[in-house]
Design an enzyme around this catalytic site. Sequence first.
Site, mmCIF file in Angstrom:
data_model
loop_
_atom_site.group_PDB
_atom_site.id
_atom_site.type_symbol
_atom_site.label_atom_id
_atom_site.label_comp_id
_atom_site.label_asym_id
_atom_site.label_seq_id
_atom_site.Cartn_x
_atom_site.Cartn_y
_atom_site.Cartn_z
ATOM 1 N N TYR A 16 8.386 14.605 -12.522
ATOM 2 C CA TYR A 16 7.206 15.086 -11.801
ATOM 3 C C TYR A 16 7.281 16.574 -11.455
ATOM 4 O O TYR A 16 6.327 17.120 -10.890
ATOM 5 C CB TYR A 16 7.029 14.302 -10.500
ATOM 6 N N HIS A 21 0.239 17.325 -9.388
ATOM 7 C CA HIS A 21 0.372 16.687 -8.079
ATOM 8 C C HIS A 21 1.506 17.312 -7.267
ATOM 9 O O HIS A 21 1.560 17.138 -6.049
ATOM 10 C CB HIS A 21 0.626 15.192 -8.268
ATOM 11 N N TYR A 68 7.489 9.393 -2.211
ATOM 12 C CA TYR A 68 6.399 9.398 -3.189
ATOM 13 C C TYR A 68 5.080 9.636 -2.456
ATOM 14 O O TYR A 68 4.927 9.335 -1.270
ATOM 15 C CB TYR A 68 6.354 8.134 -4.038
ATOM 16 N N ASN A 70 2.015 8.487 -2.248
ATOM 17 C CA ASN A 70 1.191 7.491 -1.564
ATOM 18 C C ASN A 70 1.776 7.011 -0.245
ATOM 19 O O ASN A 70 1.087 6.347 0.533
ATOM 20 C CB ASN A 70 0.960 6.288 -2.473
ATOM 21 N N ASN A 116 -4.405 10.589 -1.873
ATOM 22 C CA ASN A 116 -3.634 9.479 -1.323
ATOM 23 C C ASN A 116 -2.546 9.923 -0.355
ATOM 24 O O ASN A 116 -2.199 9.192 0.581
ATOM 25 C CB ASN A 116 -3.014 8.659 -2.454
#
Length: 202
Positions: A16, A21, A68, A70, A116
């Site tokens: 990531y 994001h 993470y 969320n 989120n």
Amino acid sequence: MGIQLIVFLGNPGAEYEETRHNAAWLLLTYLFPSIVLPWRCGCRGSIARIEGFEGSSEEVWLLKPLTYMNRSGKSVGAACAFLQTDAKQLLVVHDELELPFGVVSLKQGGGLGGHNGLRSIKEVLGTADFWRLRIGIGRPPSESVNIAQYVLSAFYPAEMAAFPKLGRATRDLLCQLVVTDQAATVTLLSAWRKKRLLSLCE
């Protein structure tokens, strides 16, 4: 007192690192190039304290949730409880689809824009009345591109190369937010409501 806790939202893991994001984590890499941040594990993330922030007498804490995206609220809630920080002293730095790359926007409270990470923070804190620094990542090039896939896709090489300049341009705002009292922040909100810091054509 101004901002006490600055949270940078992102996802842990090498896969990531350069994704849209994780724009906030990428920005953080270039915010303080001249100092080694004293990161340690805590509050379900990596947390660091900076004394004498940017030459001021203020202390500020930085947090990278490792839960993470969320579940970011679990880390942010733990940090706010530990530091006894209320929402008005919290700044969350995050990626923003509705702004083109190179544009940032300062905002306090309001809607979550379907993010989120912000939703998780609101659920844990019980309020959305915290500061946000929105880092533009732009929308997908085509309406057929899935949003979830897009935000987890990598930045273009030209965008990655622009992050050092983006970090330098943003650092001044963070310093002002830390040292400015609540009554004077309306000026910052106006100046940074939607500000282009760079263009890839430069």
